[in-house]
Design a protein around this motif. Structure first.
Motif, PDB file in Angstrom:
ATOM      1  N   GLU A  43     -21.072 -21.583 -10.509  1.00  0.00           N
ATOM      2  CA  GLU A  43     -19.927 -21.609  -9.599  1.00  0.00           C
ATOM      3  C   GLU A  43     -19.680 -23.031  -9.085  1.00  0.00           C
ATOM      4  O   GLU A  43     -18.537 -23.451  -8.945  1.00  0.00           O
ATOM      5  CB  GLU A  43     -20.166 -20.664  -8.419  1.00  0.00           C
ATOM      6  CG  GLU A  43     -20.082 -19.187  -8.784  1.00  0.00           C
ATOM      7  CD  GLU A  43     -20.354 -18.292  -7.586  1.00  0.00           C
ATOM      8  OE1 GLU A  43     -20.759 -18.834  -6.528  1.00  0.00           O
ATOM      9  OE2 GLU A  43     -20.160 -17.071  -7.699  1.00  0.00           O
ATOM     10  N   PHE A  44     -20.756 -23.796  -8.836  1.00  0.00           N
ATOM     11  CA  PHE A  44     -20.609 -25.180  -8.373  1.00  0.00           C
ATOM     12  C   PHE A  44     -19.943 -26.045  -9.432  1.00  0.00           C
ATOM     13  O   PHE A  44     -19.063 -26.852  -9.125  1.00  0.00           O
ATOM     14  CB  PHE A  44     -21.987 -25.750  -8.020  1.00  0.00           C
ATOM     15  CG  PHE A  44     -21.956 -27.186  -7.583  1.00  0.00           C
ATOM     16  CD1 PHE A  44     -21.541 -27.524  -6.298  1.00  0.00           C
ATOM     17  CD2 PHE A  44     -22.317 -28.197  -8.455  1.00  0.00           C
ATOM     18  CE1 PHE A  44     -21.499 -28.840  -5.892  1.00  0.00           C
ATOM     19  CE2 PHE A  44     -22.268 -29.520  -8.063  1.00  0.00           C
ATOM     20  CZ  PHE A  44     -21.872 -29.846  -6.770  1.00  0.00           C
ATOM     21  N   VAL A  45     -20.378 -25.854 -10.679  1.00  0.00           N
ATOM     22  CA  VAL A  45     -19.760 -26.612 -11.776  1.00  0.00           C
ATOM     23  C   VAL A  45     -18.280 -26.281 -11.885  1.00  0.00           C
ATOM     24  O   VAL A  45     -17.425 -27.171 -12.034  1.00  0.00           O
ATOM     25  CB  VAL A  45     -20.483 -26.318 -13.110  1.00  0.00           C
ATOM     26  CG1 VAL A  45     -19.711 -26.943 -14.275  1.00  0.00           C
ATOM     27  CG2 VAL A  45     -21.908 -26.852 -13.073  1.00  0.00           C
ATOM     28  N   SER A  65     -16.414 -27.879  -9.043  1.00  0.00           N
ATOM     29  CA  SER A  65     -16.302 -29.325  -9.228  1.00  0.00           C
ATOM     30  C   SER A  65     -15.189 -29.667 -10.206  1.00  0.00           C
ATOM     31  O   SER A  65     -14.398 -30.593  -9.981  1.00  0.00           O
ATOM     32  CB  SER A  65     -17.635 -29.905  -9.727  1.00  0.00           C
ATOM     33  OG  SER A  65     -18.660 -29.680  -8.782  1.00  0.00           O
ATOM     34  N   GLU A  66     -15.141 -28.912 -11.307  1.00  0.00           N
ATOM     35  CA  GLU A  66     -14.084 -29.149 -12.290  1.00  0.00           C
ATOM     36  C   GLU A  66     -12.714 -28.863 -11.690  1.00  0.00           C
ATOM     37  O   GLU A  66     -11.749 -29.597 -11.915  1.00  0.00           O
ATOM     38  CB  GLU A  66     -14.325 -28.271 -13.527  1.00  0.00           C
ATOM     39  CG  GLU A  66     -15.569 -28.661 -14.317  1.00  0.00           C
ATOM     40  CD  GLU A  66     -15.830 -27.705 -15.475  1.00  0.00           C
ATOM     41  OE1 GLU A  66     -15.136 -26.669 -15.539  1.00  0.00           O
ATOM     42  OE2 GLU A  66     -16.713 -28.005 -16.297  1.00  0.00           O
ATOM     43  N   LYS A  67     -12.654 -27.797 -10.926  1.00  0.00           N
ATOM     44  CA  LYS A  67     -11.386 -27.441 -10.283  1.00  0.00           C
ATOM     45  C   LYS A  67     -10.977 -28.519  -9.286  1.00  0.00           C
ATOM     46  O   LYS A  67      -9.795 -28.880  -9.187  1.00  0.00           O
ATOM     47  CB  LYS A  67     -11.534 -26.095  -9.572  1.00  0.00           C
ATOM     48  CG  LYS A  67     -10.236 -25.571  -8.954  1.00  0.00           C
ATOM     49  CD  LYS A  67      -9.198 -25.248 -10.003  1.00  0.00           C
ATOM     50  CE  LYS A  67      -7.955 -24.638  -9.387  1.00  0.00           C
ATOM     51  NZ  LYS A  67      -6.909 -24.367 -10.391  1.00  0.00           N
ATOM     52  N   ASN A  68     -11.956 -29.056  -8.562  1.00  0.00           N
ATOM     53  CA  ASN A  68     -11.686 -30.102  -7.587  1.00  0.00           C
ATOM     54  C   ASN A  68     -11.155 -31.358  -8.268  1.00  0.00           C
ATOM     55  O   ASN A  68     -10.213 -31.999  -7.784  1.00  0.00           O
ATOM     56  CB  ASN A  68     -12.957 -30.419  -6.806  1.00  0.00           C
ATOM     57  CG  ASN A  68     -12.703 -31.360  -5.646  1.00  0.00           C
ATOM     58  OD1 ASN A  68     -11.737 -31.199  -4.911  1.00  0.00           O
ATOM     59  ND2 ASN A  68     -13.568 -32.356  -5.489  1.00  0.00           N
ATOM     60  N   ALA A  69     -11.772 -31.720  -9.409  1.00  0.00           N
ATOM     61  CA  ALA A  69     -11.304 -32.890 -10.154  1.00  0.00           C
ATOM     62  C   ALA A  69      -9.870 -32.683 -10.642  1.00  0.00           C
ATOM     63  O   ALA A  69      -9.047 -33.596 -10.599  1.00  0.00           O
ATOM     64  CB  ALA A  69     -12.237 -33.158 -11.343  1.00  0.00           C
ATOM     65  N   ARG A 105     -29.353 -15.494  -9.050  1.00  0.00           N
ATOM     66  CA  ARG A 105     -28.441 -15.959  -8.002  1.00  0.00           C
ATOM     67  C   ARG A 105     -28.279 -17.475  -8.043  1.00  0.00           C
ATOM     68  O   ARG A 105     -27.181 -18.010  -7.905  1.00  0.00           O
ATOM     69  CB  ARG A 105     -28.979 -15.526  -6.638  1.00  0.00           C
ATOM     70  CG  ARG A 105     -28.086 -15.893  -5.450  1.00  0.00           C
ATOM     71  CD  ARG A 105     -26.746 -15.222  -5.532  1.00  0.00           C
ATOM     72  NE  ARG A 105     -25.910 -15.523  -4.387  1.00  0.00           N
ATOM     73  CZ  ARG A 105     -24.630 -15.268  -4.316  1.00  0.00           C
ATOM     74  NH1 ARG A 105     -24.022 -14.687  -5.372  1.00  0.00           N
ATOM     75  NH2 ARG A 105     -23.936 -15.564  -3.242  1.00  0.00           N
ATOM     76  N   VAL A 106     -29.417 -18.168  -8.269  1.00  0.00           N
ATOM     77  CA  VAL A 106     -29.373 -19.627  -8.364  1.00  0.00           C
ATOM     78  C   VAL A 106     -28.513 -20.064  -9.537  1.00  0.00           C
ATOM     79  O   VAL A 106     -27.676 -20.970  -9.438  1.00  0.00           O
ATOM     80  CB  VAL A 106     -30.795 -20.208  -8.483  1.00  0.00           C
ATOM     81  CG1 VAL A 106     -30.735 -21.697  -8.843  1.00  0.00           C
ATOM     82  CG2 VAL A 106     -31.557 -20.007  -7.179  1.00  0.00           C
ATOM     83  N   ASN A 107     -28.732 -19.418 -10.687  1.00  0.00           N
ATOM     84  CA  ASN A 107     -27.933 -19.757 -11.866  1.00  0.00           C
ATOM     85  C   ASN A 107     -26.448 -19.494 -11.626  1.00  0.00           C
ATOM     86  O   ASN A 107     -25.584 -20.264 -12.056  1.00  0.00           O
ATOM     87  CB  ASN A 107     -28.414 -18.953 -13.078  1.00  0.00           C
ATOM     88  CG  ASN A 107     -29.808 -19.370 -13.517  1.00  0.00           C
ATOM     89  OD1 ASN A 107     -30.213 -20.517 -13.291  1.00  0.00           O
ATOM     90  ND2 ASN A 107     -30.544 -18.453 -14.133  1.00  0.00           N
TER      91      ASN A 107
END
Length: 438
Positions: free
Chosen positions: A85-87, A90-94, A78-80
């Protein structure tokens, strides 16, 4: 009586027998249900238990360990998953931020391209009713653009230091005009003008200006500009100014564009009207040619309609003009620069065509306001050498600038102009012919 009792006796016996049987059955059922409840309570999993269930009974801690291990693996996965998902987020946000910047820039450009007539009305105020006869005057001063510092931050910092009231003189020079450039900036300094800038088209001119404490700006490398800037003729260099000036206007500065074959005798900023997009000196040599006149064309073959009236004006000089940072001004620079990049044409001719040609089928004219400068204050060399020096009254006038645009031997004539108007040498202009022939 006896007989009646004998008949009732057997019937009563039969009923009692049936009742006894029913009570026995009910008793047996009740006992069975009771036994079933007892066994259900004592053996909730039944008599026959599977091996796996038995194993779980015998090893209760092993089951707990398996569940704990499974929970641990699940937690790690789940952590992985959350990290990935966070990465991704973040890329999508950029990417979204980049898109927002691009859309904001497009919106800004689109806003600049809006209908200028409506924009002028919004800028200058609400709509008005027409006043009494003879009192109505149209709007001719277009609003300036919103400065865009992102166009050229380095140039923007230089202009902040050099410009006065967001306006300055700008001259382009390469090594070919080094001597004329010295006369040019010396006359500017003598008058006390501080808001001027030389655009150096090669390294030698940049160093020459720096050594003479002359404000100078050398553009970032640009092959399309640098080749012409270093080796081009006067006309070729003149064509560059329309591309280079655009950045000045986008930054929100008004520019008095000046060729270097000009001598300054007064501060030109004290004599500008600033009510038009372009305010230029004229190549005309008298009131008619400089400011326009009705020229009658005669064609005898037309009979009674032989005379056709035409309006004429001599061209604006593209070597000395004041241009305000407005949308029509920038459009003018774009039009001229585009045509010069595709056509082998004289920049001054193209400059005037784009400025004066009206809209007609297949062509949209430029909606720019124009003003012709006073020809005796902003004087061309034809006016000086053909008229002024030979007139006792006109020769007493002190022009603002004199542009040696009509004659060769520019440098000697520039030096003679300084001698005549600055040093007071009355015969300094006499050796030169009216025209180009000696």
């Amino acid at each position: 009586m006896i007989g009646r009792r004998d008949r009732e006796g057997p019937l009563m016996r039969n009923n009692s027998t049936n009742s006894l049987r029913k009570s026995r059955v009910l008793t047996a059922v009740a006992i069975g249900v009771l036994i079933g409840c007892v066994f259900a309570f004592l053996f909730p999993n039944g008599f026959f238990v599977s091996d796996s269930v038995a194993a779980n009974r015998r090893l209760p801690h092993a089951g707990s360990m398996t569940q704990e291990n499974s929970a641990g693996c699940e937690s790690s996965d789940r952590v992985n998953l959350l990290k990935s998902e966070f990465v991704a987020v973040s890329e999508k946000n950029a990417e979204l931020k980049k898109q927002v910047r691009e859309l904001t820039e497009r919106l800004r450009l689109a806003a600049q391209g809006e209908d200028q007539a409506q924009k002028q009305v919004l800028t200058l105020g609400k709509r008005h009713k027409a006043g009494p006869f003879g009192t109505v005057k149209g709007l001719r001063t277009n609003p300036t653009v919103v400065p865009d510092e992102s166009v050229n931050p380095r140039l923007g910092k230089i202009l902040e230091k050099v410009a006065v009231k967001r306006e300055l003189i700008v001259g382009l020079a390469n090594t070919n005009v080094k001597e004329m450039l010295e006369v040019w900036f010396t006359s500017i300094k003598r008058v006390g003008i501080t808001n001027y800038l030389v655009i150096a088209l090669d390294d030698e001119i940049a160093k020459f200006c720096e050594s003479n404490q002359v404000p100078v700006y050398k553009r970032d490398p640009d092959d399309g500009v640098d080749i012409i800037g270093r080796t081009g003729s006067n006309h070729a260099v003149s064509g560059l100014k329309f591309r280079i000036l655009r950045e000045f206007l986008q930054l929100g500065y008004s520019v008095l564009l000046s060729d270097v074959d000009i001598v300054y005798l007064q501060n030109p900023f004290d004599h500008l009207y600033r009510d038009s997009d372009v305010e230029s000196m004229s190549d005309g040599h008298n009131n008619m040619t400089a400011y326009g006149y009705n020229d009658v064309f005669d064609e005898p073959a037309m009979g009674w309609a032989r005379y056709a009236h035409t309006m004429r004006i001599w061209v604006f000089n593209s070597g000395f003009f004041y241009i305000r940072p407005t949308i029509p001004s920038i459009e003018l620079l774009d039009r001229v620069a585009t045509r010069l990049s595709k056509e082998k044409a004289w920049d001054q001719a193209v400059f005037n065509e784009e400025l004066f040609y009206p809209s007609h089928p297949g062509y949209d004219g430029l909606h720019a306001a124009k003003r012709t400068m006073d020809m005796y204050l902003f004087m061309n060399s034809k006016v000086l050498f053909k008229t002024v020096r030979n007139d006792a009254n006109l020769s007493k006038l002190k022009p603002v600038i004199i542009h040696v645009n009509y004659h060769p031997a520019k440098l000697p004539r520039m030096k003679a102009i300084v001698e005549y108007y600055v040093d007071g040498k009355q015969d300094a202009l006499k050796p030169f012919p009216d025209g180009s022939e000696w």
